[in-house]
Enzyme design. Structure first.
Site, PDB file in Angstrom:
ATOM      1  N   ARG A  67      -0.186   6.273   6.905  1.00 30.00           N
ATOM      2  CA  ARG A  67       0.032   4.834   6.341  1.00 30.00           C
ATOM      3  C   ARG A  67      -0.216   3.755   7.361  1.00 30.00           C
ATOM      4  O   ARG A  67      -0.792   2.534   7.051  1.00 30.00           O
ATOM      5  CB  ARG A  67       1.496   4.825   5.787  1.00 30.00           C
ATOM      6  CG  ARG A  67       1.899   3.386   5.155  1.00 30.00           C
ATOM      7  CD  ARG A  67       3.389   3.881   4.511  1.00 30.00           C
ATOM      8  NE  ARG A  67       3.860   2.698   3.496  1.00 30.00           N
ATOM      9  CZ  ARG A  67       4.510   1.609   4.193  1.00 30.00           C
ATOM     10  NH1 ARG A  67       5.099   1.728   5.258  1.00 30.00           N
ATOM     11  NH2 ARG A  67       4.884   0.586   3.502  1.00 30.00           N
ATOM     12  N   HIS A  71      -2.652   0.653   6.859  1.00 32.59           N
ATOM     13  CA  HIS A  71      -2.123  -0.776   6.761  1.00 32.59           C
ATOM     14  C   HIS A  71      -2.791  -1.379   7.758  1.00 32.59           C
ATOM     15  O   HIS A  71      -2.949  -2.709   7.830  1.00 32.59           O
ATOM     16  CB  HIS A  71      -0.682  -1.056   7.152  1.00 32.59           C
ATOM     17  CG  HIS A  71      -0.074  -0.490   5.627  1.00 32.59           C
ATOM     18  ND1 HIS A  71       1.369  -1.125   5.482  1.00 32.59           N
ATOM     19  CD2 HIS A  71      -0.432   0.150   4.521  1.00 32.59           C
ATOM     20  CE1 HIS A  71       1.660  -0.640   4.072  1.00 32.59           C
ATOM     21  NE2 HIS A  71       0.532   0.222   3.537  1.00 32.59           N
ATOM     22  N   ASN A  99       5.415  -3.884   5.567  1.00 26.33           N
ATOM     23  CA  ASN A  99       5.590  -3.253   6.809  1.00 26.33           C
ATOM     24  C   ASN A  99       7.097  -3.413   7.363  1.00 26.33           C
ATOM     25  O   ASN A  99       7.517  -2.255   8.052  1.00 26.33           O
ATOM     26  CB  ASN A  99       4.599  -3.763   7.878  1.00 26.33           C
ATOM     27  CG  ASN A  99       2.926  -3.470   7.111  1.00 26.33           C
ATOM     28  OD1 ASN A  99       2.911  -2.319   6.920  1.00 26.33           O
ATOM     29  ND2 ASN A  99       2.468  -4.350   7.782  1.00 26.33           N
ATOM     30  N   PRO A 168      -2.254  -3.376  -1.169  1.00 33.23           N
ATOM     31  CA  PRO A 168      -1.934  -3.008  -2.489  1.00 33.23           C
ATOM     32  C   PRO A 168      -0.383  -2.482  -2.446  1.00 33.23           C
ATOM     33  O   PRO A 168       0.059  -1.659  -1.612  1.00 33.23           O
ATOM     34  CB  PRO A 168      -2.585  -1.937  -3.114  1.00 33.23           C
ATOM     35  CG  PRO A 168      -3.445  -1.368  -1.753  1.00 33.23           C
ATOM     36  CD  PRO A 168      -3.381  -2.624  -0.758  1.00 33.23           C
ATOM     37  N   HIS A 198      -0.887  10.230  -0.754  1.00 38.11           N
ATOM     38  CA  HIS A 198       0.521  10.092  -1.210  1.00 38.11           C
ATOM     39  C   HIS A 198       0.957  11.761  -1.650  1.00 38.11           C
ATOM     40  O   HIS A 198       1.842  12.011  -1.947  1.00 38.11           O
ATOM     41  CB  HIS A 198       0.534   9.251  -2.304  1.00 38.11           C
ATOM     42  CG  HIS A 198       0.840   7.976  -2.198  1.00 38.11           C
ATOM     43  ND1 HIS A 198       0.749   7.042  -2.948  1.00 38.11           N
ATOM     44  CD2 HIS A 198       0.718   7.209  -0.767  1.00 38.11           C
ATOM     45  CE1 HIS A 198       0.811   5.802  -2.519  1.00 38.11           C
ATOM     46  NE2 HIS A 198       1.003   5.888  -1.151  1.00 38.11           N
ATOM     47  N   THR A 199       0.219  12.588  -1.229  1.00 39.31           N
ATOM     48  CA  THR A 199       0.616  13.800  -1.390  1.00 39.31           C
ATOM     49  C   THR A 199       1.450  14.305   0.038  1.00 39.31           C
ATOM     50  O   THR A 199       2.028  15.467   0.036  1.00 39.31           O
ATOM     51  CB  THR A 199      -0.809  14.976  -1.195  1.00 39.31           C
ATOM     52  OG1 THR A 199      -0.207  16.282  -1.614  1.00 39.31           O
ATOM     53  CG2 THR A 199      -1.571  14.894   0.128  1.00 39.31           C
ATOM     54  N   ASP A 244       5.305  13.386  -3.350  1.00 39.69           N
ATOM     55  CA  ASP A 244       4.599  14.506  -3.916  1.00 39.69           C
ATOM     56  C   ASP A 244       6.063  15.502  -4.004  1.00 39.69           C
ATOM     57  O   ASP A 244       6.345  16.116  -3.032  1.00 39.69           O
ATOM     58  CB  ASP A 244       3.646  15.239  -3.201  1.00 39.69           C
ATOM     59  CG  ASP A 244       3.198  16.571  -3.583  1.00 39.69           C
ATOM     60  OD1 ASP A 244       3.829  16.990  -4.587  1.00 39.69           O
ATOM     61  OD2 ASP A 244       2.143  17.200  -3.041  1.00 39.69           O
ATOM     62  N   THR A 247       4.964  19.589  -2.957  1.00 43.99           N
ATOM     63  CA  THR A 247       4.920  20.183  -1.600  1.00 43.99           C
ATOM     64  C   THR A 247       4.918  18.892  -0.550  1.00 43.99           C
ATOM     65  O   THR A 247       3.953  18.251  -0.368  1.00 43.99           O
ATOM     66  CB  THR A 247       3.419  20.899  -1.152  1.00 43.99           C
ATOM     67  OG1 THR A 247       2.587  20.013  -2.048  1.00 43.99           O
ATOM     68  CG2 THR A 247       3.561  22.312  -1.968  1.00 43.99           C
TER      69      THR A 247
END
Length: 324
Positions: A67, A71, A99, A168, A198-199, A244, A247
């Site tokens: 992330r 960013h 942030n 976003p 995002h997993t 997620d 997992t």
């Protein structure tokens, strides 16, 4: 270096496209996976060992570093500016809404930088360390690898306003997501592939409360499970939930499988599978993990090449938190 093309006549479109491709290739060519082979061959092994240690202590840190890289790149390019601390006279990306109190992993980058400075001082940029740390984090958690192109230099400033407008958010629509990525030279396909980040990772309750209480395109049992730790009355803003739920610390394609079951945590997640233009690609990734891995790796390379500082631009920071 700057590149621009203007099409005067319709018949020139193909020439304009070729020029654009050549321009992109020229920018990318300034970065190379072998950049530190002679000047600091210890750099890559140091990053790899440090990430292995950091993730063994907290698997979530891999998502935090991914992330952080995202960013960084989405505001004025991949220049390490997100790592700069605020001072009495300067406010940078760390203060931005996306942030503040949520960006993590700075200590891991500090640790790597300290180790590298001991063996080759003033050679390896913080921006490159972050890019390498991100790749190694994804691999460590079971995801794909890619050749990280290197040679970025560090910015001497950071844009608070850019961070507040370019990134976003969790309530973004599909149209807004596509536009935000296109503004960085990335396609809708890149956006859907990169959303697969995002997993791994977690979110605070305050960013998905509205979805689990107010939206209808969400599995009822899934919403109820999230509501247990995210009260409607506004308490528990900082309570965490995995993005997620299948997992949480494994880099795989379950994120896309969850979307097809209406189990996206963010509104912006579920927008990728909600009867729109992204549905087909989500379906492909949900049934073909290798396709997701291949596209994700390629999109990470493209994202890492957004407006790098090279040559004599910027500097090589001795301390990632402040300019030299």
């Amino acid at each position: 270096m700057g590149c621009s093309t203007r099409t005067v006549k319709k018949s020139w479109v193909s020439l304009s496209l070729v020029a654009s491709i050549l321009c992109w290739s020229a920018v990318s060519a300034q970065l190379t996976p072998n950049f530190y082979n002679k000047t600091c061959p210890q750099a890559l092994p140091i990053v790899k060992a440090a990430i292995t240690q950091a993730l063994s202590q907290e698997a979530r840190m891999g998502a935090s570093l991914l992330r952080l890289h995202f960013h960084d790149c989405f505001v004025n390019g991949c220049d390490g500016s997100i790592l700069l601390d605020d001072t009495t006279t300067f406010r940078g990306k760390k203060s931005a809404g996306a942030n503040a109190n949520s960006a993590r992993g700075f200590e891991v980058i500090d640790n790597i930088k300290t180790q590298i400075e001991k063996v080759c001082s003033g050679v390896v940029s913080c921006a490159d360390i972050l890019a390498l740390a991100t790749r190694n984090s994804v691999v460590q958690l079971g995801g794909p690898s890619w050749n990280v192109t290197l040679g970025r230099r560090d910015s001497r400033t950071a844009s608070l306003s850019g961070a507040n407008t370019n990134l976003p958010g969790p309530t973004s629509s599909l149209t807004s997501l596509i536009s935000a990525f296109q503004a960085q030279g990335l396609s809708a396909k890149d956006m859907i592939a990169l959303s697969g980040a995002h997993t791994i990772g977690q979110s605070r309750c305050q960013f998905f409360r509205s979805r689990i209480y107010n939206e209808s395109n969400i599995d009822k049992a899934f919403a109820a499970s999230l509501q247990k730790n995210c009260p409607f009355n506004g308490a528990g803003d900082s309570n965490l939930a995995p993005l997620d739920s299948t997992t949480a610390n494994g880099f795989d394609n379950n994120y896309y499988k969850n979307l097809r079951s209406q189990k996206g945590v963010f509104h912006s997640d579920q927008e990728l599978f909600n009867g729109g233009s992204a549905d087909a690609q989500v379906t492909t990734y949900s049934t073909n993990q290798q396709a997701f891995f291949t596209d994700f790796a390629a999109s990470m390379v493209r994202m890492g090449n957004i407006k790098p500082l090279t040559g004599t631009q910027g500097e090589i920071r001795k301390n990632c938190r402040r300019i030299n």
